[in-house]
Motif scaffolding. Structure first.
Motif, PDB file in Angstrom:
ATOM      1  N   LEU A 116      94.146  64.634 108.880  1.00  0.00           N
ATOM      2  CA  LEU A 116      93.195  64.835 107.510  1.00  0.00           C
ATOM      3  C   LEU A 116      91.849  65.187 107.865  1.00  0.00           C
ATOM      4  N   HIS A 117      91.528  65.420 109.045  1.00  0.00           N
ATOM      5  CA  HIS A 117      90.140  66.212 109.525  1.00  0.00           C
ATOM      6  C   HIS A 117      89.135  65.334 109.247  1.00  0.00           C
ATOM      7  N   ILE A 118      89.220  64.008 109.527  1.00  0.00           N
ATOM      8  CA  ILE A 118      88.373  62.914 109.319  1.00  0.00           C
ATOM      9  C   ILE A 118      87.565  62.523 110.631  1.00  0.00           C
ATOM     10  N   LYS A 119      86.178  62.482 110.386  1.00  0.00           N
ATOM     11  CA  LYS A 119      85.370  62.158 111.673  1.00  0.00           C
ATOM     12  C   LYS A 119      84.674  60.968 111.515  1.00  0.00           C
ATOM     13  N   VAL A 120      84.101  60.601 112.493  1.00  0.00           N
ATOM     14  CA  VAL A 120      83.072  59.151 112.205  1.00  0.00           C
ATOM     15  C   VAL A 120      81.914  59.789 111.381  1.00  0.00           C
ATOM     16  N   GLY A 121      81.662  58.945 110.548  1.00  0.00           N
ATOM     17  CA  GLY A 121      80.685  59.329 109.451  1.00  0.00           C
ATOM     18  C   GLY A 121      81.059  60.154 108.473  1.00  0.00           C
ATOM     19  N   SER A 122      82.467  60.540 107.997  1.00  0.00           N
ATOM     20  CA  SER A 122      83.212  60.902 106.799  1.00  0.00           C
ATOM     21  C   SER A 122      82.855  59.837 105.626  1.00  0.00           C
ATOM     22  N   VAL A 123      82.648  60.459 104.663  1.00  0.00           N
ATOM     23  CA  VAL A 123      82.913  59.567 103.524  1.00  0.00           C
ATOM     24  C   VAL A 123      83.734  60.044 102.362  1.00  0.00           C
ATOM     25  N   VAL A 124      84.460  59.024 101.894  1.00  0.00           N
ATOM     26  CA  VAL A 124      85.586  59.316 101.020  1.00  0.00           C
ATOM     27  C   VAL A 124      85.387  58.531  99.900  1.00  0.00           C
ATOM     28  N   HIS A 125      85.540  59.114  98.691  1.00  0.00           N
ATOM     29  CA  HIS A 125      85.265  58.390  97.443  1.00  0.00           C
ATOM     30  C   HIS A 125      86.627  58.249  96.759  1.00  0.00           C
ATOM     31  N   LEU A 126      86.687  56.930  96.394  1.00  0.00           N
ATOM     32  CA  LEU A 126      87.996  56.763  95.737  1.00  0.00           C
ATOM     33  C   LEU A 126      87.671  56.146  94.055  1.00  0.00           C
ATOM     34  N   PRO A 127      88.432  56.482  93.131  1.00  0.00           N
ATOM     35  CA  PRO A 127      88.218  56.271  91.748  1.00  0.00           C
ATOM     36  C   PRO A 127      88.038  54.656  91.693  1.00  0.00           C
ATOM     37  N   GLY A 128      86.979  54.316  90.734  1.00  0.00           N
ATOM     38  CA  GLY A 128      86.950  52.899  90.349  1.00  0.00           C
ATOM     39  C   GLY A 128      87.545  52.569  89.106  1.00  0.00           C
ATOM     40  N   ALA A 129      87.485  51.178  88.808  1.00  0.00           N
ATOM     41  CA  ALA A 129      87.924  50.584  87.514  1.00  0.00           C
ATOM     42  C   ALA A 129      86.748  50.265  86.808  1.00  0.00           C
ATOM     43  N   ASP A 130      86.402  50.910  85.611  1.00  0.00           N
ATOM     44  CA  ASP A 130      85.094  50.642  85.002  1.00  0.00           C
ATOM     45  C   ASP A 130      83.911  50.444  85.688  1.00  0.00           C
ATOM     46  N   ARG A 131      84.024  51.488  86.601  1.00  0.00           N
ATOM     47  CA  ARG A 131      82.649  51.551  87.506  1.00  0.00           C
ATOM     48  C   ARG A 131      82.602  52.819  88.196  1.00  0.00           C
ATOM     49  N   PRO A 132      81.450  53.407  88.873  1.00  0.00           N
ATOM     50  CA  PRO A 132      81.382  54.520  89.686  1.00  0.00           C
ATOM     51  C   PRO A 132      82.398  54.615  90.721  1.00  0.00           C
ATOM     52  N   PRO A 133      82.938  55.727  91.363  1.00  0.00           N
ATOM     53  CA  PRO A 133      84.125  55.716  92.598  1.00  0.00           C
ATOM     54  C   PRO A 133      83.311  54.815  93.577  1.00  0.00           C
ATOM     55  N   LEU A 134      84.218  54.202  94.358  1.00  0.00           N
ATOM     56  CA  LEU A 134      83.891  53.517  95.612  1.00  0.00           C
ATOM     57  C   LEU A 134      83.994  54.516  96.842  1.00  0.00           C
ATOM     58  N   ALA A 135      82.693  54.407  97.460  1.00  0.00           N
ATOM     59  CA  ALA A 135      82.366  55.303  98.580  1.00  0.00           C
ATOM     60  C   ALA A 135      82.902  54.492  99.954  1.00  0.00           C
ATOM     61  N   VAL A 136      83.785  54.832 100.663  1.00  0.00           N
ATOM     62  CA  VAL A 136      84.107  54.512 101.865  1.00  0.00           C
ATOM     63  C   VAL A 136      83.795  55.449 102.951  1.00  0.00           C
ATOM     64  N   ARG A 137      82.921  54.797 103.816  1.00  0.00           N
ATOM     65  CA  ARG A 137      82.371  55.540 105.104  1.00  0.00           C
ATOM     66  C   ARG A 137      83.056  55.217 106.239  1.00  0.00           C
ATOM     67  N   VAL A 138      83.595  56.110 106.992  1.00  0.00           N
ATOM     68  CA  VAL A 138      84.450  55.801 108.001  1.00  0.00           C
ATOM     69  C   VAL A 138      83.532  55.663 109.285  1.00  0.00           C
ATOM     70  N   THR A 139      83.640  54.635 110.057  1.00  0.00           N
ATOM     71  CA  THR A 139      82.941  54.263 110.946  1.00  0.00           C
ATOM     72  C   THR A 139      83.372  54.191 112.460  1.00  0.00           C
ATOM     73  N   GLY A 140      84.746  54.288 112.314  1.00  0.00           N
ATOM     74  CA  GLY A 140      85.462  54.281 113.652  1.00  0.00           C
ATOM     75  C   GLY A 140      86.685  54.674 113.521  1.00  0.00           C
ATOM     76  N   ILE A 141      87.322  55.455 114.963  1.00  0.00           N
ATOM     77  CA  ILE A 141      88.630  56.083 114.781  1.00  0.00           C
ATOM     78  C   ILE A 141      89.215  55.216 115.944  1.00  0.00           C
ATOM     79  N   VAL A 142      90.609  54.624 115.658  1.00  0.00           N
ATOM     80  CA  VAL A 142      91.069  53.760 116.539  1.00  0.00           C
ATOM     81  C   VAL A 142      92.519  54.151 116.861  1.00  0.00           C
ATOM     82  N   THR A 143      92.909  53.607 118.132  1.00  0.00           N
ATOM     83  CA  THR A 143      94.165  53.914 118.579  1.00  0.00           C
ATOM     84  C   THR A 143      94.928  52.438 118.876  1.00  0.00           C
ATOM     85  N   PRO A 144      96.341  52.312 117.998  1.00  0.00           N
ATOM     86  CA  PRO A 144      97.247  51.418 117.763  1.00  0.00           C
ATOM     87  C   PRO A 144      97.329  50.948 119.486  1.00  0.00           C
ATOM     88  N   HIS A 145      97.278  49.517 120.038  1.00  0.00           N
ATOM     89  CA  HIS A 145      98.082  49.195 120.945  1.00  0.00           C
ATOM     90  C   HIS A 145      99.447  49.362 120.893  1.00  0.00           C
TER      91      HIS A 145
END
Length: 902
Positions: free
Chosen positions: A182-211
């Motif tokens: 999805l071409h996401i990098k550290v620092g990317s911000v994704v906005h998700l629709p809110g319920a009776d409020r403005p969208p929730l901004a989700v800022r990506v702070t890390g990229i992880v690899t599962p053990h």
């Protein structure tokens, strides 16, 4: 009885140390095998259950406890408090405590948290949109991310301050695969629709690899580690991305402000190490209790009244139980057969010891020894040797097989030891029940069976017939009577042969008396004077031969079923296939590969449509000569190559078809449209159930030379050869081709520990049964060695040569050996034919995968009948020959001592 200067037991053991050592060795071996059997069964059943749960994947086996989003009746602060890690962690501990045994939870792979039930669309233009649709995200605040992933770049998300439903921005992490897709990098911000409020901004702070991406922590939720390209419903079949954003656990209350319908969950992954095959019923009860029983009620008391539990673990356990139910009866047949032979050998050892000491025990009874006192002393004498030997055998079994239930092993070893202890005193008590100085002759030709024996034998025959009929009607099941059917048949046959045995001896005695030499007549007379107690050796031999024939036929049938299934699945010894036409030089390269004997070039059109274009029928274009040779070598749908050459009525191509295709289209010409758009007209002239090129119930086969364009070029090569080199084939084939080997396909049918373990136990049981049969034969022969040695010594003083002595001993032993061998082979053959309608080998042969096969019913294996029977005769003749040779070397002086009463 008068007091003796030394204790009875010590005196008797010192008088016969060799016999005591032999008894100890026999008891130790029998106790070891008896204790090892239940441990070995537990071992492979446990491994099979663990493999079944592992293959089912965590998404099916994890118990997912979930509670709906807290509703409006609660204050907002209370709703947020229910989603915080402290509350969820406390409830997680209580949920774990509510899980009943023997279901054990793997705490390392179990977790809890909050996630959105509805996917949320992200409007960011920089996110990929394959069909113009925005990607959708699931947001999860799952506990334990730091312990199950490695930070590849950036840092793990944090929650600054106290997060509430009104928080405008939170931090998240994504997996490396999600970031890449999805071409996401550290620092990317994704906005998700809110319920009776403005969208929730989700800022990506890390990229992880599962053990461990396949572990329950990651794999229970399919989108947690890997994104997915989803096809939207509708005729346009538009595609869009689905992925997951991982929040810090403290940020979970922010999900109450979104339109994702936040839900609490507690994931309970079962511990594979705690799974035991004998606990399947209790495991199913525990799962049912958690899903809809007392455990669920306790969980709801600690979490929420809306809490539900969902899992497919009960289905996995049921499938395993069904598989085990098909394997167990076949193993039980071998266990009962081997156990019967071992029991007979122990009884025979006691009986031979009593027979060897007949004069001693008769003298003691004549001097006033009570029957109870005599039996007690004999029991103590035997127990002093057998109990330590049984303990040693049990210890060896426990050391060799450290896993499994100890109680069953101890019970089995104790039973074998107790039988060994009781054999000698019981036999002595039966023989010396009446005080007598001299007993009458006990020859098989003179002893008449009593009425009690006749009633017992008739009852046994009726029980055997009932067991056979039950097995034929119901099939092999966990019923002990059906598992005993082969053994009962062998026992009934042994009793019948003991009754029949004197008849040929009496018939041959008179003609032999008129022969010039004395050896033939003397050997028949000696064979007729064999003790009537020979029923035990004959019983052991026939039971062992019947079990060996049955077991060998089962194992051979399993091998043949897998081989046939693999051949039908591949179509030849190897198959090389690709979706596009092959290069023109590929067949020649394959022919030069090691182990390749011949190959057939085939063009396959899987989407060919006959007549009305409403259904597809795979059509294979072949070289009639090559393909006819292939079918003849493999035995799959053999036909005459002339049937597919030339033209039929008009321009119709002659075709080979399956019965279903022939029934649907008849024998009249009909058109078929191929995948490349061209059409041909075919007419069915040959019908075969199967064909190597195409698997399934619908197919057409025509001459490839009559096809045109791409349809005439081969897309598959069917290779035959005794030792096809798989790596060489893969090197010669193009990278886009799929290479299948018959050997690899056959191996895939036996990848379950439940199958392989059952086969090993079955093989060991059959081998042990044959070993006990040989031991029974040797015991019966060794018992008569002193008598035969004295006889040869006396006859040599009368002019008998060494060659005549060898012939005498061999001919004397042959009647019983030939009777046992012929009777065992005949009984084994009859048992297999009687029981084959009720025995289905599909489960043990193809348990992990249901491969295509014609018939996996039990049928006779010639080697399993002939080899054990021949071994019995060879051992008998060998022992007799060695005895005659050894006696000839010693001379007759040592055997003709004064006062020798043998």
């Amino acid at each position: 009885m008068n007091p003796v200067p030394a204790p009875w037991t010590r005196t008797r053991l010192r008088a016969a140390p060799a016999a005591a050592c032999a008894l100890a060795l026999l008891v130790a071996l029998t106790a070891c095998l008896a204790a090892a059997f239940p441990r070995a069964v537990d071992r492979y059943e446990d491994a099979g259950l663990r493999r079944a749960v592992e293959h089912a994947r965590p998404v099916s086996t994890t118990l997912e406890v979930s509670a709906e989003q807290p509703g409006p009746p609660r204050p907002r602060e209370r709703r947020e408090e229910l989603l915080r890690p402290a509350t969820l962690g406390e409830q997680y501990t209580q949920v774990l405590a509510a899980v009943p045994g023997p279901l054990v939870v793997d705490r390392g792979q179990s977790t809890y948290g909050v996630h959105t039930m509805k996917p949320l669309e992200a409007p960011e233009s920089w996110l990929p949109r394959p069909s113009g649709l925005p990607p959708q995200f699931t947001v999860a605040a799952q506990h334990g991310l730091d312990g199950h992933a490695t930070v590849r770049s950036g840092r793990l998300p944090r929650a600054d301050g106290q997060v509430t439903a009104a928080t405008a921005q939170v931090e998240a992490a994504v997996t490396a695969r999600t970031a890449e897709s999805l071409h996401i990098k550290v620092g990317s911000v994704v906005h998700l629709p809110g319920a009776d409020r403005p969208p929730l901004a989700v800022r990506v702070t890390g990229i992880v690899t599962p053990h461990d991406p396949e572990g329950a922590w990651w794999a229970t939720a399919p989108l947690l580690a890997d994104p997915s390209l989803v096809v939207a419903p509708g005729p346009e079949r538009d595609k869009y991305w689905r992925a997951t954003l991982l929040l810090a656990p403290d940020a979970a209350p922010a999900l109450l402000g979104t339109a994702g319908n936040a839900s609490r969950y507690w994931q309970l992954a079962p511990s594979h190490a705690g799974l035991r095959g004998h606990d399947v019923d209790r495991l199913k009860s525990a799962v049912a209790s958690v899903e809809a029983g007392p455990a669920l009620r306790r969980i709801r008391e600690q979490t929420d009244l809306s809490t539900t539990v969902s899992t497919d673990l009960d289905s996995v356990l049921s499938e395993y139980e069904q598989l085990r139910g098909g394997v167990r009866p076949l193993v039980a047949v071998a266990a009962f057969g081997t156990g019967t032979v071992a029991a007979v050998v122990l009884l025979m050892a006691g009986g031979l010891a009593a027979d060897r000491r007949r004069a001693e025990l008769a003298l003691l009874r004549a001097r006033g020894a009570s029957l109870r006192g005599l039996a007690g002393r004999l029991f103590a004498e035997t127990a002093v040797v057998a109990l330590p030997a049984g303990a040693v055998g049990l210890g060896l079994a426990l050391l060799a097989l450290p896993s499994g239930r100890a109680a069953a092993a101890i019970t089995a070893a104790a039973t074998a030891t107790a039988l060994a202890c009781a054999a000698l005193p019981l036999r002595a008590a039966a023989v010396h029940r009446t005080v007598r100085i001299h007993g009458g002759r006990g020859d098989v030709t003179s002893v008449r069976p009593s009425r009690r024996r006749s009633v017992a034998e008739l009852t046994l025959v009726v029980v055997a017939l009932g067991a056979v009929e039950t097995l034929r009607r119901r099939g092999a099941s966990n019923d002990q009577l059906t598992s005993l059917a082969p053994v009962l048949v062998g026992v009934a046959a042994a009793l019948l042969l003991v009754r029949v045995y004197p008849l040929p001896l009496r018939g041959l005695a008179r003609p032999a008396a008129r022969l010039r030499g004395a050896v033939g007549h003397l050997s028949l007379a000696r064979a007729g004077r064999t003790s009537a107690s020979a029923v035990l050796p004959l019983l052991a031999l026939l039971t062992a031969l019947t079990t060996a024939a049955f077991g060998g036929s089962v194992l051979a049938g399993v091998r043949e079923a897998r081989d046939q299934a693999a051949l039908l699945a591949v179509g030849a010894d190897a198959r090389i296939e690709q979706s596009s036409p092959m290069a023109s030089d590929l067949p020649e390269r394959i022919r030069r590969s090691p182990g390749v004997r011949a190959l057939a070039e085939v063009s396959i059109s899987y989407q060919a449509m006959p007549t009305d274009l409403t259904r597809t029928v795979p059509l294979a274009g072949v070289n009639p000569a090559q393909y006819a040779q292939l079918t003849a070598r493999t035995g799959i749908g053999a036909f005459d190559e002339k049937a597919l050459t030339g033209r039929g009525h008009g321009d119709a191509l002659p075709a080979l078809a399956s019965p279903a295709t022939a029934k649907a289209y008849g024998t009249r010409p009909f058109p078929v449209r191929l995948e490349d758009g061209t059409s041909i007209t075919v007419r069915i002239v040959v019908v075969r159930d199967r064909t190597p090129a195409v698997a399934g119930d619908n197919f057409l086969v025509v001459d490839r030379a009559a096809l045109k364009g791409p349809a005439a070029r081969p897309t598959a090569l069917l290779v035959t050869g005794a030792h096809v080199d798989g790596p060489a084939l893969r090197r010669a084939a193009p990278a886009s081709a799929n290479v299948q080997l018959r050997s690899e396909e056959r191996a895939s049918y036996a990848d379950s520990p439940l199958q392989t373990g059952a086969e090993r136990v079955y093989t060991a049981a059959v081998a042990a049964g044959v070993g006990y049969a040989v031991l029974a034969l040797l015991l019966s022969l060794l018992r008569t060695i002193p008598e035969r040695t004295a006889l040869l010594a006396r006859l040599r003083t009368m002019g008998l040569t060494r060659a005549q002595g060898r012939r005498l001993l061999v001919l004397e032993s042959l009647p019983q050996a030939a009777l046992a061998a012929a009777g065992g082979a005949l009984t084994g053959w009859a048992t297999i034919h009687l029981l084959s309608p009720g025995i289905d080998l599909t489960t043990i042969a193809l348990a992990s995968r249901q491969g295509p096969t014609h018939n996996t019913a039990l049928h006779t294996d010639t080697l399993s009948l002939a080899v054990p029977a021949a071994a019995i005769v060879l051992v008998t003749v060998g022992v007799a020959g060695i005895q005659a040779w050894w006696t000839g070397r010693r001379g007759a002086v040592a055997e003709l001592r004064a006062g020798d009463a043998r």
